[in-house]
Scaffold this active site. Structure first.
Site, PDB file in Angstrom:
ATOM      1  N   ASP A  35       0.836  -1.204   0.000  1.00 19.22           N
ATOM      2  CA  ASP A  35       0.000   0.000   0.000  1.00 19.22           C
ATOM      3  C   ASP A  35       0.874   1.260   0.000  1.00 19.22           C
ATOM      4  OD1 ASP A  35       0.855  -0.151   2.599  1.00 19.22           O
ATOM      5  OD2 ASP A  35      -1.143  -0.025   3.508  1.00 19.22           O
ATOM      6  N   SER A  36       2.202   1.062   0.048  1.00 28.34           N
ATOM      7  CA  SER A  36       3.119   2.177  -0.201  1.00 28.34           C
ATOM      8  C   SER A  36       2.868   2.767  -1.588  1.00 28.34           C
ATOM      9  CB  SER A  36       4.584   1.717  -0.084  1.00 28.34           C
ATOM     10  OG  SER A  36       4.807   0.586  -0.911  1.00 28.34           O
ATOM     11  N   GLU A 172       9.024  -4.147  10.408  1.00 30.91           N
ATOM     12  CA  GLU A 172       9.465  -2.840   9.910  1.00 30.91           C
ATOM     13  C   GLU A 172      10.001  -1.959  11.043  1.00 30.91           C
ATOM     14  OE1 GLU A 172       6.677  -0.945   7.279  1.00 30.91           O
ATOM     15  OE2 GLU A 172       7.838   0.905   7.185  1.00 30.91           O
TER      16      GLU A 172
HETATM   17  O1  KIV Z   1       3.585  -1.144   1.563  1.00 36.06           O
HETATM   18  C1  KIV Z   1       4.764  -1.549   1.530  1.00 36.06           C
HETATM   19  O2  KIV Z   1       5.518  -1.307   0.593  1.00 36.06           O
HETATM   20  C2  KIV Z   1       5.215  -2.326   2.666  1.00 36.06           C
HETATM   21  C3  KIV Z   1       6.691  -2.524   2.790  1.00 36.06           C
HETATM   22  C4  KIV Z   1       7.302  -1.292   3.293  1.00 36.06           C
HETATM   23  C5  KIV Z   1       7.012  -3.689   3.605  1.00 36.06           C
HETATM   24  O3  KIV Z   1       4.444  -2.738   3.463  1.00 36.06           O
END
Ligand code: KIV
Length: 258
Positions: A35-36, A172
């Site tokens: 969701d990044s 994280e």
């Molecule tokens: O949303 C994302 O990219 C993530 C990573 C940072 C692990 O959850």
């Protein structure tokens, strides 16, 4: 791979072209439609505005670019917190769009959901440590898990996810030694990000390692290329050639045989 002590590599992908390149490289064991994507692709400040529609659409694109990849798709903000039926419907939707597994932020409080999803035949990856969907509840992207009670809670959360059937956990931004303890205590792999070298594997946002994130690059990411600079140079050359008349070149007119 954990048993063989082989490090696991996971990289984010949000679209077909990047998925195609990553699949061709053979570099990643798993692709993450994180969701990044809200921050990287859509320009949001947090992951909170990301919707099921967003993750579903991007999952479909990544599957199109990487037909054989193990694709983990994030369940976005609140998509697994409203109730069991909604959770199951949302997890199922991501699977139909091409995910191999789904990832959920949360610990003991979501163990029941994890168990139900796993029982339905959907592999689940957990996400502990910094949980960006809770950024406002924790008071910003700040360092956590320095206090013994936070560390105890994290270990309990990790065990709860393992017992609920999660096949792996993302950890994280926790202190290296804590990540090492959690990694040693679990049978399932722990994939670290900003959590030091002792995890079973590492995940990074691909844009961060390629030098595409500019000022938003997190301090723990190592940059292996400067593609942002390369793109600026390339489009600058194109614009110069257009303005000077060097591109495009005139084509010779085809001759017509009488
Ligand atoms: O949303 C994302 O990219 C993530 C990573 C940072 C692990 O959850």
């Amino acid at each position: 791979m954990k048993a063989r002590e082989e490090k696991i590599v996971m990289l984010t992908a949000y679209d077909a072209w990047m998925a195609r390149i990553l699949a061709a490289s053979g570099a990643a064991d798993m692709l993450l439609v994180g969701d990044s994507l809200g921050m990287v692709e859509l320009g949001y400040d947090t992951t909170i505005p990301v919707t099921m529609n967003d993750v579903a659409r991007h999952t479909q694109a990544v599957r199109a670019g990487a037909p054989k990849a193990l694709i983990v798709s994030d369940m976005p903000f609140l998509s697994h917190r409203i109730g069991p039926a909604t959770t199951m419907r949302n997890a199922g939707r991501l699977m139909r769009k091409g995910a191999t597994a789904v990832k959920l932020e949360g610990g003991i409080s979501i163990a029941g959901s994890v168990e139900r999803i796993v029982t339905a035949g959907i592999p689940v990856m957990g996400h502990l440590g910094l949980q960006p969907q809770s950024v406002h509840a924790i008071g910003g992207y700040r360092r956590q898990f320095l206090r013994p009670e936070e560390q105890r809670q994290l270990k309990q959360d990790a065990s709860a996810l393992e017992n609920a059937g999660a096949f792996a956990i993302v950890l994280e931004c926790v202190p290296d030694e804590l990540a090492q303890e959690v990694t040693a205590a679990l049978r399932i792999p722990v994939i670290g990000i900003g959590s030091g070298p002792y995890c079973d594997g590492q995940v990074l946002v691909t844009h961060d390692l390629l030098g595409l994130s500019g000022a938003q690059t997190p301090p723990f990411a190592r940059q292996y290329a400067q593609l942002g600079d390369a793109i600026q140079a390339a489009v600058g050359s194109f614009a110069r050639d257009v303005r000077s008349g060097a591109f495009p070149q005139a084509r010779t007119r085809p001759t017509v045989n009488a």
